[in-house]
Structures are given as C-alpha cells and as structure tokens.
Design a protein around this motif. Structure first.
Motif, short mmCIF file in Angstrom:
data_model
loop_
_atom_site.label_atom_id
_atom_site.label_comp_id
_atom_site.label_asym_id
_atom_site.label_seq_id
_atom_site.Cartn_x
_atom_site.Cartn_y
_atom_site.Cartn_z
N TYR A 267 1.00 -0.84 0.71
CA TYR A 267 0.24 -0.33 0.39
C TYR A 267 1.08 1.35 -0.34
O TYR A 267 1.90 1.02 0.37
CB TYR A 267 -0.83 -0.24 1.34
N GLY A 268 0.20 2.28 -0.46
CA GLY A 268 0.97 3.67 -0.20
C GLY A 268 2.22 4.23 -1.87
O GLY A 268 2.30 3.59 -2.43
N ARG A 269 3.19 4.64 -1.06
CA ARG A 269 3.80 5.03 -2.03
C ARG A 269 4.63 4.82 -1.27
O ARG A 269 5.19 3.90 -0.91
CB ARG A 269 4.17 6.86 -1.51
N THR A 270 5.96 4.22 -2.50
CA THR A 270 7.65 3.86 -2.09
C THR A 270 8.71 4.63 -2.09
O THR A 270 8.84 5.23 -3.66
CB THR A 270 7.51 2.52 -3.45
N SER A 271 9.39 4.28 -1.15
CA SER A 271 10.67 5.11 -0.72
C SER A 271 11.80 3.80 -1.04
O SER A 271 12.11 3.84 -0.25
CB SER A 271 10.13 5.70 0.27
N LEU A 272 11.99 3.48 -2.34
CA LEU A 272 13.14 2.03 -2.46
C LEU A 272 14.47 2.79 -2.09
O LEU A 272 15.17 2.25 -1.47
CB LEU A 272 13.27 1.63 -3.99
N PHE A 273 14.90 4.08 -3.15
CA PHE A 273 16.03 4.05 -2.37
C PHE A 273 16.70 4.57 -1.48
O PHE A 273 17.70 4.25 -0.21
CB PHE A 273 16.21 5.30 -3.07
N ASP A 274 15.50 5.56 -0.61
CA ASP A 274 15.73 5.78 1.09
C ASP A 274 15.94 3.90 2.37
O ASP A 274 16.45 4.48 2.99
CB ASP A 274 14.06 6.68 1.48
N ALA A 275 14.47 3.25 1.80
CA ALA A 275 14.57 1.86 1.75
C ALA A 275 16.32 1.08 2.30
O ALA A 275 16.75 1.13 2.72
CB ALA A 275 13.46 1.29 1.54
N VAL A 276 16.84 1.54 0.51
CA VAL A 276 17.73 0.89 0.28
C VAL A 276 19.03 1.93 1.49
O VAL A 276 20.05 0.69 2.25
CB VAL A 276 18.42 0.73 -0.96
N ALA A 277 19.17 2.93 1.75
CA ALA A 277 20.05 3.58 2.45
C ALA A 277 19.96 3.22 4.06
O ALA A 277 20.88 3.20 4.90
CB ALA A 277 19.57 4.93 2.18
N ASP A 278 18.44 2.76 4.39
CA ASP A 278 18.92 2.84 5.72
C ASP A 278 18.52 1.23 6.03
O ASP A 278 19.81 0.58 7.36
CB ASP A 278 16.78 2.73 6.00
N ALA A 279 18.30 0.79 5.20
CA ALA A 279 18.79 -0.89 5.58
C ALA A 279 20.65 -1.05 5.42
O ALA A 279 21.39 -1.65 6.39
CB ALA A 279 18.38 -2.34 3.68
N SER A 280 20.92 -0.51 4.95
CA SER A 280 22.33 -0.03 4.45
C SER A 280 23.00 0.14 6.34
O SER A 280 24.11 -0.11 6.43
CB SER A 280 23.25 0.96 3.17
N ARG A 281 22.60 0.98 6.69
CA ARG A 281 23.14 1.87 7.69
C ARG A 281 23.05 0.87 8.59
O ARG A 281 23.85 1.00 10.00
CB ARG A 281 21.67 2.86 8.32
N ARG A 282 21.78 0.37 8.85
CA ARG A 282 21.77 -1.03 9.92
C ARG A 282 22.85 -2.27 9.68
O ARG A 282 22.28 -2.48 10.32
CB ARG A 282 20.04 -1.54 9.20
N LEU A 283 22.97 -1.89 8.47
CA LEU A 283 24.63 -3.37 8.39
C LEU A 283 25.27 -2.98 9.12
O LEU A 283 25.99 -3.57 9.54
CB LEU A 283 24.80 -3.46 7.16
N VAL A 284 25.29 -1.46 9.41
CA VAL A 284 26.96 -1.35 9.58
C VAL A 284 27.14 -1.74 10.86
O VAL A 284 28.09 -1.63 11.90
CB VAL A 284 26.77 0.30 10.24
N GLU A 285 26.03 -2.02 12.00
CA GLU A 285 25.57 -2.07 13.12
C GLU A 285 25.99 -3.62 13.54
O GLU A 285 26.21 -3.89 14.66
CB GLU A 285 24.40 -1.91 13.69
N SER A 286 25.82 -4.44 12.08
CA SER A 286 25.89 -5.93 12.31
C SER A 286 27.46 -6.55 11.99
O SER A 286 27.96 -5.49 11.45
CB SER A 286 25.34 -6.98 11.23
N ALA A 287 28.56 -7.84 12.63
CA ALA A 287 29.44 -7.45 12.27
C ALA A 287 29.65 -9.13 11.83
O ALA A 287 30.48 -9.75 11.47
CB ALA A 287 29.76 -8.01 13.92
N GLY A 288 28.64 -9.41 10.85
CA GLY A 288 28.81 -10.53 9.73
C GLY A 288 29.64 -10.14 8.87
O GLY A 288 30.20 -9.27 8.32
N PRO A 289 30.37 -11.86 8.02
CA PRO A 289 32.30 -11.61 6.65
C PRO A 289 30.87 -10.70 6.31
O PRO A 289 31.28 -10.38 4.71
CB PRO A 289 32.37 -12.64 7.25
N ARG A 290 29.96 -10.85 5.55
CA ARG A 290 29.18 -11.44 4.09
C ARG A 290 27.83 -10.80 4.54
O ARG A 290 26.80 -10.86 4.79
CB ARG A 290 28.99 -12.71 3.72
#
Length: 170
Positions: free
Chosen positions: A8-31
C-alpha cells in the motif's frame, strides 16, 4: 512469508536501501549485502540514487536488486514489458547495484527467480577481500579490477571517497 504482505502507499525504494545499509553497519557479519525485491519503481524517496550508492559503497555493502515481474506482464519465458525492464537495468536502479559491487536481476519465470536467489547466495559465499591504502587526495577515486583469467565475473564497487581533511583546501 512474503505472500502475506499487503502492499500500500508510496514507495521510497532508495531511502529503504539507504536505511538497510546503515543498519548493516551495526552488524558484524563477514558477508553483508542488501537484497532488494521490488517492482523497480520509486515514487517517494528523499535521497537520490547517487547518494544511496555513495552511502552503501562507503560502508562496503553490495546491493543486489531482484526486479519481480508481475504475472500479468509475463508471456511464457519472456516479459511483455521488456522496454521498461531495460530502462530499469540501465537506469538509476541498475547503476546503484553495479556501483556497490552488486547486480540487478530481472527473472521472469519461477525457475529464473530461484536461480537469481541462488546466484546471490553463491556470490556472497565466494567473496574475496582486497585491501589497499588510498592516497591522501580527497574526493572520488574510481576503481578498476581486472583478472588474468578470462571469462571470470568480477563484481566490485566502482570506487571510493576520501573525505576532505578539516582545514584543508579543495
């Protein structure tokens, strides 16, 4: 589990990718990677594709985009919207994937969707880490990675940014 999600609603695709990328900084996984399942259309992002790819590249997160083609737009093993898919592949969404060292895939059949998912997993399991010491000149620096072995597929981010030092002149 995605079958139960109602869109539903509008799609902020690029904003979502940026947010997911920022969240991955907090994880320590090698892959680490961002895998985007989308129809490919963004109608509400505040960030530009260039800003998002810069962010993802700066934290070394490849973005894999899998564009899902609606069953109504399929015709056997091909798509009825090939021109639109080509525009997505060659446009900002495809650039985002390639600039970060990922890829964009546009599977049409169920078998191709499974193959795309397997390809992402395969690539993440066969990653290599290359390190280098960048020069001191601030700004964008493109990278080009070549192999001596022909017919290898190499995915790498397209460059890196050296931030300006406080008090330095550009």
């Amino acid at each position: 589990s995605l079958d139960g999600i109602k869109s539903y609603g509008r799609t902020s695709l690029f904003d979502a990718v940026a947010d997911a990328s920022r969240r991955l900084v907090e994880s320590a996984g090698p892959r680490r990677a961002v895998v985007v399942l989308t129809d490919g259309y963004d109608n509400a992002s505040q960030l530009t594709p260039g800003e998002v790819s810069g962010l993802a590249s700066s934290i070394d997160v490849p973005v894999y985009v899998i564009v899902i083609v609606s069953p109504m737009d399929r015709s056997g093993d091909s798509s009825l919207i090939d021109a639109q898919l080509q525009a997505l592949r060659d446009g900002p969404l495809g650039n985002l994937a390639r600039w970060t060292g990922g890829d964009i895939m546009m599977p049409v059949t169920q078998a191709a969707i499974s193959a795309a998912a397997r390809q992402v997993v395969h690539e993440l399991r066969h990653q290599y880490l290359m390190a280098f010491e960048p020069g001191g000149q601030s700004g964008w620096h493109p990278l080009e990675l070549r192999t001596r072995v022909p017919n290898l597929t190499v995915r790498a981010r397209s460059g890196y940014v050296v931030p300006a030092q406080p008090g330095s002149r550009q």
